[in-house]
Design a protein around this motif. Structure first.
Motif, mmCIF file in Angstrom:
data_model
loop_
_atom_site.group_PDB
_atom_site.id
_atom_site.type_symbol
_atom_site.label_atom_id
_atom_site.label_comp_id
_atom_site.label_asym_id
_atom_site.label_seq_id
_atom_site.Cartn_x
_atom_site.Cartn_y
_atom_site.Cartn_z
ATOM 1 N N UNK A 63 0.842 -1.207 0.000
ATOM 2 C CA UNK A 63 0.000 0.000 0.000
ATOM 3 C C UNK A 63 0.875 1.254 0.000
ATOM 4 N N UNK A 64 1.953 1.219 0.741
ATOM 5 C CA UNK A 64 2.864 2.370 0.792
ATOM 6 C C UNK A 64 3.508 2.621 -0.568
ATOM 7 N N UNK A 65 3.957 1.562 -1.215
ATOM 8 C CA UNK A 65 4.575 1.710 -2.535
ATOM 9 C C UNK A 65 3.559 2.223 -3.552
ATOM 10 N N UNK A 66 2.338 1.722 -3.505
ATOM 11 C CA UNK A 66 1.287 2.187 -4.413
ATOM 12 C C UNK A 66 1.055 3.681 -4.236
ATOM 13 N N UNK A 67 0.990 4.101 -3.003
ATOM 14 C CA UNK A 67 0.751 5.520 -2.708
ATOM 15 C C UNK A 67 1.911 6.372 -3.219
ATOM 16 N N UNK A 68 3.127 5.952 -2.920
ATOM 17 C CA UNK A 68 4.313 6.702 -3.326
ATOM 18 C C UNK A 68 4.408 6.797 -4.855
ATOM 19 N N UNK A 69 4.257 5.680 -5.535
ATOM 20 C CA UNK A 69 4.329 5.683 -6.993
ATOM 21 C C UNK A 69 3.195 6.502 -7.603
ATOM 22 N N UNK A 70 2.016 6.361 -7.040
ATOM 23 C CA UNK A 70 0.865 7.115 -7.562
ATOM 24 C C UNK A 70 1.105 8.614 -7.449
ATOM 25 N N UNK A 71 1.595 9.070 -6.316
ATOM 26 C CA UNK A 71 1.848 10.505 -6.157
ATOM 27 C C UNK A 71 2.891 11.006 -7.153
ATOM 28 N N UNK A 72 3.941 10.213 -7.366
ATOM 29 C CA UNK A 72 4.962 10.614 -8.341
ATOM 30 C C UNK A 72 4.364 10.735 -9.741
ATOM 31 N N UNK A 73 3.572 9.740 -10.133
ATOM 32 C CA UNK A 73 2.994 9.770 -11.470
ATOM 33 C C UNK A 73 1.884 10.814 -11.603
ATOM 34 N N UNK A 74 1.077 11.019 -10.558
ATOM 35 C CA UNK A 74 0.063 12.088 -10.612
ATOM 36 C C UNK A 74 0.730 13.443 -10.813
ATOM 37 N N UNK A 75 1.752 13.712 -10.018
ATOM 38 C CA UNK A 75 2.447 14.998 -10.124
ATOM 39 C C UNK A 75 3.142 15.122 -11.477
ATOM 40 N N UNK A 76 3.731 14.028 -11.937
ATOM 41 C CA UNK A 76 4.382 14.054 -13.243
ATOM 42 C C UNK A 76 3.408 14.358 -14.365
ATOM 43 N N UNK A 81 2.268 16.933 -18.668
ATOM 44 C CA UNK A 81 1.179 17.110 -19.636
ATOM 45 C C UNK A 81 0.432 18.417 -19.395
ATOM 46 N N UNK A 82 0.168 18.723 -18.131
ATOM 47 C CA UNK A 82 -0.569 19.941 -17.806
ATOM 48 C C UNK A 82 0.105 21.199 -18.311
ATOM 49 N N UNK A 83 1.420 21.267 -18.173
ATOM 50 C CA UNK A 83 2.125 22.467 -18.644
ATOM 51 C C UNK A 83 2.104 22.554 -20.162
ATOM 52 N N UNK A 103 8.033 17.987 -14.476
ATOM 53 C CA UNK A 103 7.082 16.888 -14.647
ATOM 54 C C UNK A 103 7.746 15.660 -15.240
ATOM 55 N N UNK A 104 8.577 15.873 -16.249
ATOM 56 C CA UNK A 104 9.317 14.756 -16.839
ATOM 57 C C UNK A 104 10.219 14.084 -15.822
ATOM 58 N N UNK A 105 10.867 14.880 -14.991
ATOM 59 C CA UNK A 105 11.735 14.336 -13.945
ATOM 60 C C UNK A 105 10.934 13.498 -12.952
ATOM 61 N N UNK A 106 9.761 13.966 -12.580
ATOM 62 C CA UNK A 106 8.913 13.195 -11.655
ATOM 63 C C UNK A 106 8.473 11.872 -12.274
ATOM 64 N N UNK A 107 8.175 11.886 -13.563
ATOM 65 C CA UNK A 107 7.823 10.639 -14.243
ATOM 66 C C UNK A 107 9.012 9.677 -14.247
ATOM 67 N N UNK A 108 10.192 10.195 -14.533
ATOM 68 C CA UNK A 108 11.404 9.368 -14.525
ATOM 69 C C UNK A 108 11.655 8.804 -13.134
#
Length: 124
Positions: A63-76, A81-83, A103-108
């Motif tokens: 659950x912790x990993x899901x949350x962490x990865x999700x936040x990184x990808x949401x922000x990315x 894309x948003x910018x 954003x690209x860095x967060x996705x990476x």
């Protein structure tokens, strides 16, 4: 139930709406270069919606990993894309030039964090 799945489903729907908007409403308004940038933003958003679905439906991640990865990808998605959406639709690129690469860095970072989790589990 994982609330992320609802968010991801909405992001998927928004991706389709934006893709259709770009293909139809913006086709006559934007230059070819701007339209290509818009399409890139839509494509990257969809790629990461699919990755988010994988992460959040997998039993592989905690659950912790899901949350962490999700936040990184949401922000990315938001920053990358948003910018691009904002710039294509008229925001001055000079005002937000740093947002797209952030954003690209967060996705990476999200992808590398996921790789670390995979490597960690195979070493155990």
């Amino acid at each position: 139930m994982n609330k992320n799945l609802g968010i991801i489903a909405v992001l998927g729907a928004v991706t389709i709406i934006l893709g259709a908007f770009g293909a139809h409403a913006l086709k006559e308004i934007l230059s070819q270069a701007a339209l290509k940038s818009f399409e890139t933003a839509v494509r990257y958003q969809m790629y990461h919606v699919l990755v988010l679905l994988f992460i959040n439906t997998s039993t592989y991640f905690t659950a912790t990993a899901k949350k962490q990865l999700s936040y990184l990808f949401y922000a990315g998605i938001l920053f990358f894309s948003g910018s691009i959406y904002a710039i294509v639709l008229g925001v001055n690129a000079k005002d937000i030039w740093f947002v797209t690469p952030l954003g690209g860095l967060l996705l990476i970072i999200g992808w590398l964090r996921m790789a670390m989790l995979f490597f960690k589990s195979t070493m155990s």
